[in-house]
Design an enzyme around this catalytic site. Sequence first.
Site, PDB file in Angstrom:
ATOM      1  N   GLU A 742       1.175  98.142   9.841  1.00 11.91           N
ATOM      2  CA  GLU A 742       0.998  96.918   9.064  1.00 11.91           C
ATOM      3  C   GLU A 742       2.221  96.640   8.199  1.00 11.91           C
ATOM      4  O   GLU A 742       2.121  96.456   6.994  1.00 11.91           O
ATOM      5  CB  GLU A 742      -0.267  96.993   8.208  1.00 11.91           C
ATOM      6  CG  GLU A 742      -1.560  96.969   8.995  1.00 11.91           C
ATOM      7  CD  GLU A 742      -1.829  95.634   9.660  1.00 11.91           C
ATOM      8  OE1 GLU A 742      -1.410  94.596   9.114  1.00 11.91           O
ATOM      9  OE2 GLU A 742      -2.422  95.649  10.759  1.00 11.91           O
ATOM     10  N   ASP A 743       3.376  96.634   8.829  1.00 12.67           N
ATOM     11  CA  ASP A 743       4.615  96.242   8.163  1.00 12.67           C
ATOM     12  C   ASP A 743       5.102  97.197   7.100  1.00 12.67           C
ATOM     13  O   ASP A 743       6.006  96.860   6.357  1.00 12.67           O
ATOM     14  CB  ASP A 743       4.485  94.856   7.519  1.00 12.67           C
ATOM     15  CG  ASP A 743       4.451  93.785   8.570  1.00 12.67           C
ATOM     16  OD1 ASP A 743       5.000  94.029   9.647  1.00 12.67           O
ATOM     17  OD2 ASP A 743       3.880  92.716   8.305  1.00 12.67           O
ATOM     18  N   ALA A 744       4.500  98.378   6.976  1.00 13.01           N
ATOM     19  CA  ALA A 744       5.005  99.299   5.964  1.00 13.01           C
ATOM     20  C   ALA A 744       6.358  99.838   6.401  1.00 13.01           C
ATOM     21  O   ALA A 744       6.659  99.913   7.591  1.00 13.01           O
ATOM     22  CB  ALA A 744       4.013 100.429   5.756  1.00 13.01           C
TER      23      ALA A 744
END
Lengths: 1121, 349
Positions: A742-744
């Site tokens: 999730e885009d981390a």
Amino acid sequence: MAEQLESLASPLNTIQEKWKLLPAFLKVKGLVKQHIDSFNYFINVEIKKIMKANEKIVSDADPNFYLKYLNIYVGMPDVEEGFNITKPIAPHECRLRDMTYSAPITVDIEYTRGNQRVVRNNLPIGRMPIMLRSSNCVLTGKSPSELAKLKECPLDPGGYFLVKGVEKVILIQEQLSKNRMIVETDRKGLISCSVTSSTHERKTKTYVVQKNAKYFLKHNTFTEDIPIAIAFKAMGVESDQEIVQLIGTDARTMAAVAPSLEECHKAQVFTQKQALRFIGVKVRRSRWGGPKRTRVEEAREVLHSTILAHVPVVKFNFRLKCVYLALMVRRVVQAQAQDRVDDRDYYGNKRLELAGQLLALLFEDLFKKFNAELKKIADQTIPKPRAAQFDIVKHMRQDQITNGLVNAISTGNWTVKRFKMDRAGVTQVLSRLSFISALGMMTRISSQFEKTRKVSGPRSLQPSQWGMLCPSDTPEGEACGLVKNLALMTHITTDSEEQPIQRLAFNLGVEDVHLLSGEELNSQDSYLVMLNGNILGVICDHQHLIRSFRKMRRAGYINEFVSICPNHEHRCVNIASDAGRVCRPYIIVTNGRPMVTNRHIEELTKGYRAFEDFLREGLVEYLDVNEENDCNITLYEADITRDTTHLEIEPFTILGVCAGLIPYPHHNQSPRNTYQCAMGKQAMGAIGYNQHNRIDTLLYLLVFPQRPMVKTKTIELIDYEKLPAGQNATVAVMSYSGYDIEDALILNKSSVDRGFGRCLVYRKQNCTLKRYSNQTFDRVMGPMVDAATRKPIWRHEILDVDGICAPGERVQNKQVLVNKSMPKQTMNPVQTPGQQPEYQDVPITYKGPVDSYVETVLVSSNQEEAFLIKMLLRQTRRPEIGDKFSSRHGQKGVCGLIVNQEDMPFTDQGICPDIIMNPHGFPSRMTVGKLMELLAGKAGVLEGKFHYGTAFGGSKVKDVCEELVQHGFNYQGKDYLTSGITGEPLNAYIYTGPVYYQKLKHMVLDKIHARAKGPRAVLTRQPTEGRSRDGGLRLGEMERDCLIGYGASMLLLERLMISSDQFEVDVCGECGLLGYSGWCQYCKSSRNVSSLKMPYACKLLFQELQSMNIAPRLKLVKYNE
Amino acid sequence: MADLEQIRTRVTLTEHEVINTHSTDFPGNYAGYDDTWSLAKFEEKFRVNIVSLEGSELEFDMVGIDAAIANAFRRILLAEVPTMAIEKVFVHNNTSIIQDEVLAHRLGLIPIHADPRLFEYRQEGDDEGTAEDTLEFHLNVKCTRNPQAPKDSTDPDEIYKDHKVYTKHLKWVPLGNQAELYSEGDIKPVHDDILIAKLRPGQEMDLKLHCVKGIGRDHAKFSPVATASYRLLPEIVLTEEVKGERADRLVRCFSPGVMEVTEENGVKKARVVNSRLDTCSREIFRHPDLKDCVKLNKLRDHFIFSVESTGALAPDVLVCEATKVLMGKCRKFLSELDAAADTEQQNLR
């Protein structure tokens, strides 16, 4: 002809570097030229016009008394230091001392004192807040070193105000243009033509509507709609034939108008007198008395000054107004026939109101109020017998105008009574989060449209906005499309004189409307000429008019911002010289050749030539939206044909300041660019060269900001490289651990150790020492000393001997910053004069989970308070898990894990990435620009240069990749990496290279929140809400439903009552009401009183109900019965 | 059979992926191979060959060892070989525009020339330090105007004195008996031209700095290397003869010196000269007609190490130190194993 064709066919040699016109343009105008130009126009020109319009005050009491304004000036900003002593002031001092950066407004007057005529010069009537970098600002024309002495950043654009120490921007307001006809369909599907007339006096809206195939004049002052023929008759056009001639004599129009004429006969109105009487009955009478007038007079007055107020009526000669009204009817008829109405959202129909215009409205209102007040004083005082002669100058008070202006700017509430204008949120605090956010705010346009309405029309991108407004920069959510931003080269016009244009038009063959009859006006072989919405006359050869008009403009005989364009549908030529039109410069093309040649650019580069010279010599001209429509503009020289009239200077100028930062934006999915526009404003970096001298409430700075590896032309133009907001991080696009979903992002710990993403957070603490009415005052005491150790107590550890914290000290939670104490009695005078007043401690304490350092302490005074103590507290933060980062492509992500360098993958050269980004961020986002930025950045690093990622241009991927190959790297930018954990190679080739990353202001440290037990609200005894109050985490309705569904009733009881506001009450089993201490006051007994537990809020509810005469009774049953 | 050998000993770079990345030569994994580990076999195969040692840079080959062990060396070099770095900064006065924390951070990253082997780790909670575990530096700079500066000069170098604070301004102050143990030149910053801060007249800094011993895992400033990494030895195998114009193109696909074109009877032929120089840019795969002529391999057990020291210790010393750390770890592991065996024995009894 053949020769000409041949010359056209020959290849054009392109103008090398015509983009250099852009810096030249920006050098002249600056980035916020529109604000400054507008304000300059106001304080230098408009204010004098306002004074002229309200120049004379006479009194009803004395016919000989008068006051006449001769002149009005706005001075240079200064500050009053004691009585009648002023000194010039620099903006930075205003910022620090919470003062207003304003200049006196002075007037020259002539008035009567007794029987004398007196002339007085330079009388102050109020103070005008001065826009920074305007003509009256001390900063204009200063060199960078001079600015540095004034503690001002040379890159700061100015264009804002300093009011009470706060930087305020007056946002650009977008409106439908005034004094122009607009044809539209109403809710019932009927076509109407409306005009919003705006003059100095009033603002009204007039409609011509169609009902039952008849036309009516509609206006707010009429109780019902007036048949159009009666309106004509009332204005002196009594013959039906003339009416029809004015509207149009073609068969279709005549057929359409005929039913309306019958209306006269029905109403038995044939003469002007009858018509006026007819209208007079329908006029809404104003409530205030005013002079008594007959119905007829009233009707005439309304027609004269309220209906179509902007059309001049001289000595009740309604001729022009009739022609205008007829034209309105004609437009409706035309629209019906063609079934086509005007587009409200067309940008040529919009006008932008700037600081100058808004202030002019406000100032005129205040000036009128000021004059009315003077008149009132004169009326009241003159009849009274007095010892001294009545001198009006003694009654001129400055504070009304000063406060009116200052309050409007500081609150943003713009109230102009005579226009019924009451707008909120006109001004905003200039956001100083980053340099870009400040710039972005200066170019912001807010629309008057309500945000709540769900319509797409005003929100969507209009083709006519091309080049004027940035297509990317708009917020998401409710204000989407309503808040816009100017493009890079947009200019907003200011008013220019109409008379010379009028004269020129008549000289060019326009026949005056006053000399023509209806038949001639509507003739098939002539065009109507309109100037700023008013009918000027008729022209036969409109093409000649337009051509010569433009020639005159290019030659510099008329203002360069005057636009002229034909409207073939309406058979008219529109000339516009009004304020608020958006326009931008273009290179003129004649005979298939651009006027600007390489020679000119060369001269520009050498400094022989400035942008004005291009304008003056007719090489470049400004086009507004309407005139753009009459031109044939090409983007590139290669596309020039014989019909081409203009050439774009540079295509990337359609983007604004914020979108200009994005490298390769033309390869990104469009919403990504929009996201970046919003995020660029939250990025930390440097905000100005004077950042360390400022004391802002909140300031985020990056410790080691870097210039982006991939830059754009815009970046160079706006000096982003001098005040950058981000760092070039080596990014590996790969998956790593599970902490990157999730885009981390995964951060390299060594990079963080070495200073990547390190930021400074500055926070201000304020303290004022007041003096009270009873001659007592606040005081600051030195630190309290522990009796045993002779050292200050812990809470006072950081205090200096003066009781204020010492710079450089480390402040911990709950330590005292200023040991202030306040007298207990502040209102009544102290009883005994010799006795010292009693004091109570009101220390300013530091609150925060993390320690801060004291950066500076400022002790000063502002206009009202004697003492002002400002403290700047500083924190240095290294990135941690949960901090937010973003690239320049709308790809934000939080840090998911910080990994030791030895665990990070490395290339054959030993390069370790600073950031690992998950590749899943790409397929759905389609930010190809980011991929290209990485390549160009990598090639730039290897080559030792900065690549360009300018929109619609920039370094080509092919060239960039070739460069990579030359340095022994893979063509695709993918590297062979070795895992740092296993030591074995990775199976995939990894896309690695530098990408510019921004650290966003959202950091976990400011959001982290948890609580076990803590404070409760007084009223309900429930835990408080919110992080700032150390509140509880709410178990809300949905969570409650889960527990109910699960059947965890005891947990529910615990969460909702026991852990919250449990309260033990005594309830009487007899009456069911609450008792106390085992006693029921209602039954006067303690027989049946039992104790039980309930939420305090429930008990509160019962008591509140009782107070409203509702008796809630509890029925008690023993549970074992 | 050749294929199997290839899988066992080579990592192969194909157009879109790297194959055979894992070592698979575990005992019993391959029929017909004896992969049991024996010291004799290891000693026979293992060799270390120093390629170059210049200043602070070292390149050496380590051949005949598993990736895990080679990686262990790299990791230890990065994170576990101790050095000295400034850890505590006592700010007596700092009127420069650099914030105290930022200044302290910058100072911390300065490589210090001091042999960490001669020092102890500082005890936790100890702020004072002793001569055994601490080096003290003083930084005392005050910027003034240069009275001899030419009138019209605007160059800061001319009109100010001491307006740039360099590492050379750091002064070592011996603690305890340090003056006897170390000479002046032993203890100093590695480079004396690192810019720490810039000052303007009237600004000054007066700092006391404490250097302590630490390891890179704690903070990157303690890491003794700028970087330490390895790569596998590339091997380029021509699977067919490449002649003429194709040979020229083939040679251009590799880093200079990897291949050359030789002329044999007027026919140009490509030949691999030194595959070690190749950077593995895989340019060859962009030529559809050439990509099948060449096999790009890397030797699985041939590690080309490159160690770049920050200057506190010589890179060769660092490698030896890393070996010692690894040996220490092994010893600890063995003793732990023994202890575990002992307890098990006791439990059995």
